[in-house]
Scaffold this motif. Structure first.
Motif, mmCIF file in Angstrom:
data_model
loop_
_atom_site.group_PDB
_atom_site.id
_atom_site.type_symbol
_atom_site.label_atom_id
_atom_site.label_comp_id
_atom_site.label_asym_id
_atom_site.label_seq_id
_atom_site.Cartn_x
_atom_site.Cartn_y
_atom_site.Cartn_z
ATOM 1 N N THR A 1 0.833 -1.200 0.000
ATOM 2 C CA THR A 1 0.000 0.000 0.000
ATOM 3 C C THR A 1 0.868 1.251 0.000
ATOM 4 O O THR A 1 0.581 2.226 -0.712
ATOM 5 N N GLU A 2 1.948 1.224 0.760
ATOM 6 C CA GLU A 2 2.895 2.337 0.765
ATOM 7 C C GLU A 2 3.457 2.575 -0.639
ATOM 8 O O GLU A 2 3.664 3.719 -1.061
ATOM 9 N N ALA A 3 3.690 1.496 -1.393
ATOM 10 C CA ALA A 3 4.234 1.623 -2.750
ATOM 11 C C ALA A 3 3.291 2.377 -3.688
ATOM 12 O O ALA A 3 3.734 2.909 -4.709
ATOM 13 N N LEU A 4 2.006 2.422 -3.343
ATOM 14 C CA LEU A 4 1.047 3.177 -4.155
ATOM 15 C C LEU A 4 1.319 4.675 -4.089
ATOM 16 O O LEU A 4 0.826 5.427 -4.930
ATOM 17 N N ALA A 5 2.101 5.117 -3.103
ATOM 18 C CA ALA A 5 2.505 6.526 -3.012
ATOM 19 C C ALA A 5 3.882 6.756 -3.626
ATOM 20 O O ALA A 5 4.421 7.864 -3.564
ATOM 21 N N TRP A 6 4.468 5.709 -4.211
ATOM 22 C CA TRP A 6 5.802 5.782 -4.808
ATOM 23 C C TRP A 6 5.759 5.434 -6.298
ATOM 24 O O TRP A 6 6.759 5.004 -6.867
ATOM 25 N N GLY A 7 4.607 5.597 -6.932
ATOM 26 C CA GLY A 7 4.547 5.414 -8.374
ATOM 27 C C GLY A 7 3.670 4.280 -8.863
ATOM 28 O O GLY A 7 3.448 4.148 -10.059
ATOM 29 N N CYS A 8 3.175 3.424 -7.948
ATOM 30 C CA CYS A 8 2.330 2.308 -8.381
ATOM 31 C C CYS A 8 0.872 2.741 -8.487
ATOM 32 O O CYS A 8 0.403 3.552 -7.692
ATOM 33 N N ASN A 9 0.166 2.152 -9.449
ATOM 34 C CA ASN A 9 -1.246 2.485 -9.654
ATOM 35 C C ASN A 9 -2.150 1.264 -9.566
ATOM 36 O O ASN A 9 -3.355 1.368 -9.752
ATOM 37 N N ASP A 10 -1.555 0.097 -9.274
ATOM 38 C CA ASP A 10 -2.330 -1.141 -9.222
ATOM 39 C C ASP A 10 -1.848 -1.944 -8.028
ATOM 40 O O ASP A 10 -0.652 -1.978 -7.730
ATOM 41 N N ILE A 11 -2.762 -2.596 -7.312
ATOM 42 C CA ILE A 11 -2.411 -3.356 -6.113
ATOM 43 C C ILE A 11 -2.323 -4.855 -6.388
ATOM 44 O O ILE A 11 -2.014 -5.651 -5.509
ATOM 45 N N GLY A 12 -2.573 -5.257 -7.654
ATOM 46 C CA GLY A 12 -2.430 -6.671 -7.994
ATOM 47 C C GLY A 12 -3.731 -7.428 -7.857
ATOM 48 O O GLY A 12 -4.818 -6.867 -7.967
ATOM 49 N N GLY A 13 -3.604 -8.715 -7.604
ATOM 50 C CA GLY A 13 -4.770 -9.584 -7.608
ATOM 51 C C GLY A 13 -5.024 -10.249 -6.275
ATOM 52 O O GLY A 13 -4.208 -10.207 -5.350
ATOM 53 N N THR A 14 -6.170 -10.908 -6.201
ATOM 54 C CA THR A 14 -6.555 -11.628 -4.986
ATOM 55 C C THR A 14 -5.757 -12.928 -4.843
ATOM 56 O O THR A 14 -5.555 -13.415 -3.732
ATOM 57 N N LEU A 15 -5.332 -13.491 -5.957
ATOM 58 C CA LEU A 15 -4.508 -14.709 -6.065
ATOM 59 C C LEU A 15 -5.213 -15.969 -5.555
ATOM 60 O O LEU A 15 -5.150 -17.014 -6.167
ATOM 61 N N MET A 16 -5.837 -15.896 -4.373
ATOM 62 C CA MET A 16 -6.603 -17.006 -3.779
ATOM 63 C C MET A 16 -5.718 -18.152 -3.299
ATOM 64 O O MET A 16 -6.032 -18.796 -2.314
ATOM 65 N N GLU A 17 -4.626 -18.405 -3.993
ATOM 66 C CA GLU A 17 -3.715 -19.465 -3.561
ATOM 67 C C GLU A 17 -2.359 -19.156 -4.171
ATOM 68 O O GLU A 17 -2.245 -19.002 -5.380
ATOM 69 N N GLU A 18 -1.334 -19.041 -3.352
ATOM 70 C CA GLU A 18 -0.011 -18.667 -3.852
ATOM 71 C C GLU A 18 1.014 -19.555 -3.173
ATOM 72 O O GLU A 18 1.090 -19.591 -1.955
ATOM 73 N N HIS A 19 1.779 -20.301 -3.957
ATOM 74 C CA HIS A 19 2.738 -21.243 -3.388
ATOM 75 C C HIS A 19 4.188 -20.789 -3.508
ATOM 76 O O HIS A 19 4.968 -20.961 -2.579
ATOM 77 N N ILE A 20 4.549 -20.214 -4.644
ATOM 78 C CA ILE A 20 5.966 -20.041 -4.969
ATOM 79 C C ILE A 20 6.645 -19.095 -3.974
ATOM 80 O O ILE A 20 7.681 -19.414 -3.399
ATOM 81 N N THR A 21 6.048 -17.918 -3.758
ATOM 82 C CA THR A 21 6.653 -16.960 -2.847
ATOM 83 C C THR A 21 6.457 -17.370 -1.395
ATOM 84 O O THR A 21 7.333 -17.173 -0.550
ATOM 85 N N THR A 22 5.305 -17.950 -1.089
ATOM 86 C CA THR A 22 5.029 -18.367 0.280
ATOM 87 C C THR A 22 6.023 -19.435 0.734
ATOM 88 O O THR A 22 6.514 -19.407 1.873
ATOM 89 N N MET A 23 6.349 -20.368 -0.157
ATOM 90 C CA MET A 23 7.315 -21.406 0.194
ATOM 91 C C MET A 23 8.721 -20.839 0.361
ATOM 92 O O MET A 23 9.589 -21.458 0.974
ATOM 93 N N ALA A 24 8.953 -19.633 -0.176
ATOM 94 C CA ALA A 24 10.241 -18.963 0.010
ATOM 95 C C ALA A 24 10.335 -18.280 1.367
ATOM 96 O O ALA A 24 11.395 -17.777 1.736
ATOM 97 N N GLY A 25 9.203 -18.229 2.095
ATOM 98 C CA GLY A 25 9.210 -17.633 3.423
ATOM 99 C C GLY A 25 8.603 -16.244 3.488
ATOM 100 O O GLY A 25 8.807 -15.511 4.453
ATOM 101 N N ALA A 26 7.840 -15.867 2.457
ATOM 102 C CA ALA A 26 7.212 -14.548 2.458
ATOM 103 C C ALA A 26 6.140 -14.461 3.536
ATOM 104 O O ALA A 26 5.503 -15.453 3.886
ATOM 105 N N VAL A 27 5.935 -13.236 4.011
ATOM 106 C CA VAL A 27 4.986 -13.021 5.111
ATOM 107 C C VAL A 27 3.681 -12.398 4.642
ATOM 108 O O VAL A 27 2.794 -12.125 5.430
ATOM 109 N N GLY A 28 3.542 -12.177 3.328
ATOM 110 C CA GLY A 28 2.380 -11.458 2.811
ATOM 111 C C GLY A 28 1.094 -12.249 2.792
ATOM 112 O O GLY A 28 0.010 -11.691 2.694
#
Length: 377
Positions: free
Chosen positions: A320-347
């Protein structure tokens, strides 16, 4: 030649100019808070001009159909060998079940990618397997936009079946693929790729496949995996290659082009130990990601107006902070995400629409659902 000051670079960008890669390096290497604040402000103003105030999002569902992969990228915690603990390969019923779940939850897009599984063939043909992945979904849900198969997967199919890239892309398009993820880009510098992903396609092959997709009418996204071993100079080489690719698509009148740029900060918590030790941290550095995102807007925005942070990698608050640094889109709902989560992401792995809307509204900006190609819904 005398190096331009930060103010002169930003003024040139503000007037609509395309800054050079060298000028981008000047911006990326700033440490003075006032200079960084000026970069942020310029990126935010350019975003307003190039993409408007409305923050968009897409309701989509990920299907990572297998994590069995012949490659051994140094950053990947997702891949497994066949027979390993945690290895999986979805069958057709499971693919359809996940697509059905997405539709029932309002998805307009299925994003489908997977490991490079040498066993994934039908009658000895790799392409036949991938076409069956497509038709399994599209025969049941023809209305879904299928955003599927990276340049790496296209090269894998072409190599296994001894086909031209154009033949693979055209067959996938004709079966029902609607656009291609610009993933597997990592950093488009072969000296980095030799360390990060030595078995992956090289820079020229990635660019060739993306450009071929544009010629054949498939829009693509573009990405950068940042914050590992690359330098600011290599980051700008990457952005310059993306800008050049988009210019070619536009100037040559290709029927498709790059729809968005997505910054993917490196998550190292579960990455293989050699790279994790070399990088020296588990989670992205927010300040670095925000500054790079702002410079990407300034450098690319005249040609690629849609910019997206990764809430999976950064967490929703930082995205959300990145939306004040040039981004105009927040992405998708994804519903299920494995690749980054298995890397240890906290999102997290899934985001509800109202959660995304609340995050956007907290900035005082309007929100709008879109489809994959940035048409309002």
């Amino acid at each position: 030649m005398k190096q331009k000051t930060v103010d002169a670079i930003l003024e040139y960008a503000w007037k609509g100019g395309d800054i050079s890669p060298a000028e981008g390096v000047v911006l990326l290497t700033q440490t003075d808070p006032q200079a960084i604040a000026s970069i942020r402000t310029t990126a935010d103003k350019l975003r307003q001009i190039q993409a408007g105030d409305t923050v968009t999002y897409v309701v989509n569902r990920n299907i990572n159909f297998t994590n069995i992969c012949e490659q051994h990228c140094s950053f990947c915690a997702f891949r497994r060998d066949d027979g390993d603990s945690g290895a999986y390969w979805l069958d057709w019923a499971q693919i359809l079940e996940k697509a059905t779940d997405g539709v029932e939850r309002g998805a307009t897009e299925i994003c489908m990618q997977g490991g490079l599984n040498p066993q994934a063939k039908i009658n000895g043909q790799s392409l036949a397997y991938y076409l069956k992945l497509v038709t399994t979904i599209k025969q049941e849900f023809p209305q879904l936009h299928l955003h599927a198969f990276s340049p790496q997967e296209v090269q894998f199919i072409a190599r296994i079946d001894e086909l031209e890239y154009a033949d693979v892309i055209a067959a996938l398009r004709d079966a029902g693929v609607n656009s291609m993820p610009g993933t597997a880009a990592e950093i488009l510098d072969d000296s980095v790729r030799k360390v990060l992903c030595p078995e992956k396609i090289d820079t020229d092959t990635w660019l060739e496949i993306i450009s071929t997709a544009h010629k054949l009418g498939l829009h693509t996204t573009s990405t950068m995996l940042s914050g590992h071993i690359e330098t600011p100079q290599q980051q700008m080489v990457h952005l310059e290659k993306l800008r050049s690719l988009q210019k070619i698509a536009i100037h040559q009148g290709y029927p498709a082009k790059i729809t968005e740029f997505i910054l993917l900060p490196f998550v190292g918590q579960e990455a293989p130990k050699p790279l994790r030790r070399r990088v020296g941290r588990d989670q992205p550095v927010l300040g670095d990601a925000l500054l790079l995102g702002a410079v990407a807007r300034i450098f690319l925005g005249n040609w690629i107006p849609n910019h997206q942070p990764s809430w999976v990698k950064l967490g929703l608050n930082c995205a959300t902070e990145a939306l004040a640094w040039g981004c105009n889109d927040i992405g998708g709902t994804l519903m299920e995400e494995h690749i980054t989560t298995m890397a240890g992401a906290v999102g997290g792995t899934c985001m509800e629409v109202d959660t995304l809307q609340t995050a956007i509204a907290s900035l005082g900006r309007p929100y709008q659902q879109r489809d994959t190609l940035y048409q309002q819904i």
